[in-house]
Write a protein that holds these residues in place. Structure first.
Motif, PDB file in Angstrom:
ATOM      1  N   SER A 260      61.766  26.662  65.684  1.00 27.87           N
ATOM      2  CA  SER A 260      62.830  27.656  65.553  1.00 27.87           C
ATOM      3  C   SER A 260      62.585  28.583  64.358  1.00 27.87           C
ATOM      4  CB  SER A 260      64.169  26.935  65.401  1.00 27.87           C
ATOM      5  OG  SER A 260      65.205  27.872  65.274  1.00 27.87           O
ATOM      6  N   ALA A 261      62.069  28.038  63.250  1.00 28.14           N
ATOM      7  CA  ALA A 261      61.764  28.876  62.079  1.00 28.14           C
ATOM      8  C   ALA A 261      60.675  29.896  62.413  1.00 28.14           C
ATOM      9  CB  ALA A 261      61.334  27.996  60.910  1.00 28.14           C
ATOM     10  N   LEU A 262      59.678  29.484  63.180  1.00 32.57           N
ATOM     11  CA  LEU A 262      58.622  30.435  63.576  1.00 32.57           C
ATOM     12  C   LEU A 262      59.186  31.520  64.495  1.00 32.57           C
ATOM     13  CD1 LEU A 262      55.729  27.892  64.244  1.00 32.57           C
ATOM     14  CD2 LEU A 262      55.844  29.554  62.395  1.00 32.57           C
ATOM     15  N   ILE A 263      60.084  31.122  65.403  1.00 34.93           N
ATOM     16  CA  ILE A 263      60.705  32.129  66.279  1.00 34.93           C
ATOM     17  C   ILE A 263      61.572  33.087  65.463  1.00 34.93           C
ATOM     18  CG2 ILE A 263      62.308  32.443  68.204  1.00 34.93           C
ATOM     19  CD1 ILE A 263      61.351  29.750  69.293  1.00 34.93           C
ATOM     20  N   GLU A 264      62.242  32.573  64.428  1.00 38.76           N
ATOM     21  CA  GLU A 264      63.048  33.469  63.583  1.00 38.76           C
ATOM     22  C   GLU A 264      62.160  34.464  62.844  1.00 38.76           C
ATOM     23  OE1 GLU A 264      65.759  31.505  60.983  1.00 38.76           O
ATOM     24  OE2 GLU A 264      66.624  33.389  60.265  1.00 38.76           O
ATOM     25  N   ILE A 265      60.967  34.038  62.448  1.00 34.22           N
ATOM     26  CA  ILE A 265      60.032  34.996  61.845  1.00 34.22           C
ATOM     27  C   ILE A 265      59.649  36.067  62.870  1.00 34.22           C
ATOM     28  CG2 ILE A 265      57.654  35.228  61.022  1.00 34.22           C
ATOM     29  CD1 ILE A 265      58.001  32.740  59.454  1.00 34.22           C
ATOM     30  N   GLY A 266      59.463  35.648  64.132  1.00 40.19           N
ATOM     31  CA  GLY A 266      59.206  36.634  65.183  1.00 40.19           C
ATOM     32  C   GLY A 266      60.364  37.596  65.347  1.00 40.19           C
ATOM     33  N   LEU A 267      61.588  37.079  65.243  1.00 44.61           N
ATOM     34  CA  LEU A 267      62.777  37.942  65.326  1.00 44.61           C
ATOM     35  C   LEU A 267      62.797  38.939  64.168  1.00 44.61           C
ATOM     36  CD1 LEU A 267      65.540  38.606  66.613  1.00 44.61           C
ATOM     37  CD2 LEU A 267      66.536  36.826  65.163  1.00 44.61           C
ATOM     38  N   LEU A 268      62.469  38.476  62.966  1.00 42.34           N
ATOM     39  CA  LEU A 268      62.436  39.386  61.815  1.00 42.34           C
ATOM     40  C   LEU A 268      61.383  40.481  62.008  1.00 42.34           C
ATOM     41  CD1 LEU A 268      62.746  36.848  58.868  1.00 42.34           C
ATOM     42  CD2 LEU A 268      64.477  38.451  59.675  1.00 42.34           C
ATOM     43  N   LEU A 269      60.226  40.099  62.520  1.00 43.39           N
ATOM     44  CA  LEU A 269      59.167  41.086  62.768  1.00 43.39           C
ATOM     45  C   LEU A 269      59.615  42.100  63.817  1.00 43.39           C
ATOM     46  CD1 LEU A 269      56.294  41.984  62.161  1.00 43.39           C
ATOM     47  CD2 LEU A 269      55.468  40.391  63.886  1.00 43.39           C
ATOM     48  N   PHE A 270      60.319  41.623  64.831  1.00 44.04           N
ATOM     49  CA  PHE A 270      60.869  42.505  65.864  1.00 44.04           C
ATOM     50  C   PHE A 270      61.858  43.498  65.243  1.00 44.04           C
ATOM     51  CE2 PHE A 270      64.189  43.158  69.135  1.00 44.04           C
ATOM     52  CZ  PHE A 270      63.424  43.733  70.134  1.00 44.04           C
TER      53      PHE A 270
END
Length: 290
Positions: A260-270
């Motif tokens: 989930s933390a890695l996906i949140e980093i993806g969300l931030l990059l988005f």
């Protein structure tokens, strides 16, 4: 079978495709948000400024990756800017037509090279060069790190920025140039006072699109940045970017909170990419008004 009203069908088809693009962007954002919920509930806003990334103890903070992404991308844009402008001006205004066509084809070829090729080239040639420079400067001779990642990103975005600059300058009306020449302006004065102001919005848009490419670049940066998940302490330090940490750890993450933390980093990059594109639109509109 003949359509009764082809224009109406085509209009509805265009509307459907346009709405589909909006739905696709929203779906990507919502999917990332849904996957990020466990991390958001666990860390809240602390995730943004947290400096510790410890999968063993399940303590996650994204600040080192945000800093690494922004530093390498902005440094790459600054490094590429003078070369992109000078290349675009030369191809549009100075080069003979045959030579300009040949060079433009080579520039477009550079844009089509896969990023892993850039990464391999940087690993074998650019990293030793950076290490040699670091030894001469008396800093830790990593070779890998922020300088190598910024340089390889600058090389990768240069063809995009140079091509867009060339195309924008070629769109300057010939009447404007001839009017300036008629007033006694030199070639350089025409470029500086007519061509560049006329195409400024397009050039800025091209640079920001190049910045977007740099923000999301993964493979080449992963191979040369050092992949250290700590806050960089100097411009020569090893670091990590948002895209790189996702590429490195996503397949090995076994805990739900880590995923989930890695996906949140993806969300931030988005979200960062959306902000950059929105700023680009605002700048373009303001420059067009001027």
């Amino acid at each position: 079978m003949r359509l009764a009203d082809p224009d109406r069908v085509f209009r509805y088809l265009c509307w459907a495709l346009a709405v589909g693009l909006v739905v696709l962007v929203l779906a990507v954002g919502l999917t990332l948000l849904w996957g990020s919920l466990p991390s958001i509930k666990a860390f809240g806003g602390r995730f943004l400024w947290g400096r510790v990334w410890d999968p063993v103890n399940e303590e996650f903070g994204a600040l080192p990756f945000i800093v690494g992404t922004l530093v390498t991308s902005l440094a790459a844009l600054v490094l590429a800017l003078p070369f992109a402008l000078s290349s675009g001006i030369f191809l549009a205004e100075y080069a003979p037509p045959r030579l300009a066509g040949l060079l433009a084809s080579l520039v477009e070829l550079l844009a089509g090279i896969p990023s892993v090729i850039y990464g391999l080239w940087a690993l074998y040639y650019l990293v030793p060069l950076v290490r040699w420079i670091e030894m001469r400067l008396g800093v830790p001779p990593f070779g890998l790190g922020l300088p190598s990642a910024s340089l390889v990103l600058a090389i990768m975005i240069l063809p995009y920025a140079a091509s867009i600059t060339r195309e924008v300058l070629r769109l300057v009306p010939q009447e404007l140039k001839e009017a300036a020449y008629g007033l006694g302006a030199t070639k350089w004065e025409v470029i500086r006072r007519v061509c560049l102001p006329y195409g400024l919005s397009g050039i800025v848009a091209g640079l920001l699109l190049s910045l977007g490419r740099a923000l999301g670049e993964t493979m080449a940066v992963t191979m040369v940045i050092g992949n250290r998940s700590e806050m960089p302490q100097s411009p020569w330090d090893l670091a990590n970017t948002m895209a790189s940490v996702i590429a490195n750890e996503f397949t090995e993450a076994s805990k739900d909170l880590h995923l989930s933390a890695l996906i949140e980093i993806g969300l931030l990059l988005f979200l960062i990419t959306l902000v950059v594109n929105t700023l680009a639109r605002i700048i373009i509109v303001r420059l067009e008004v001027r």
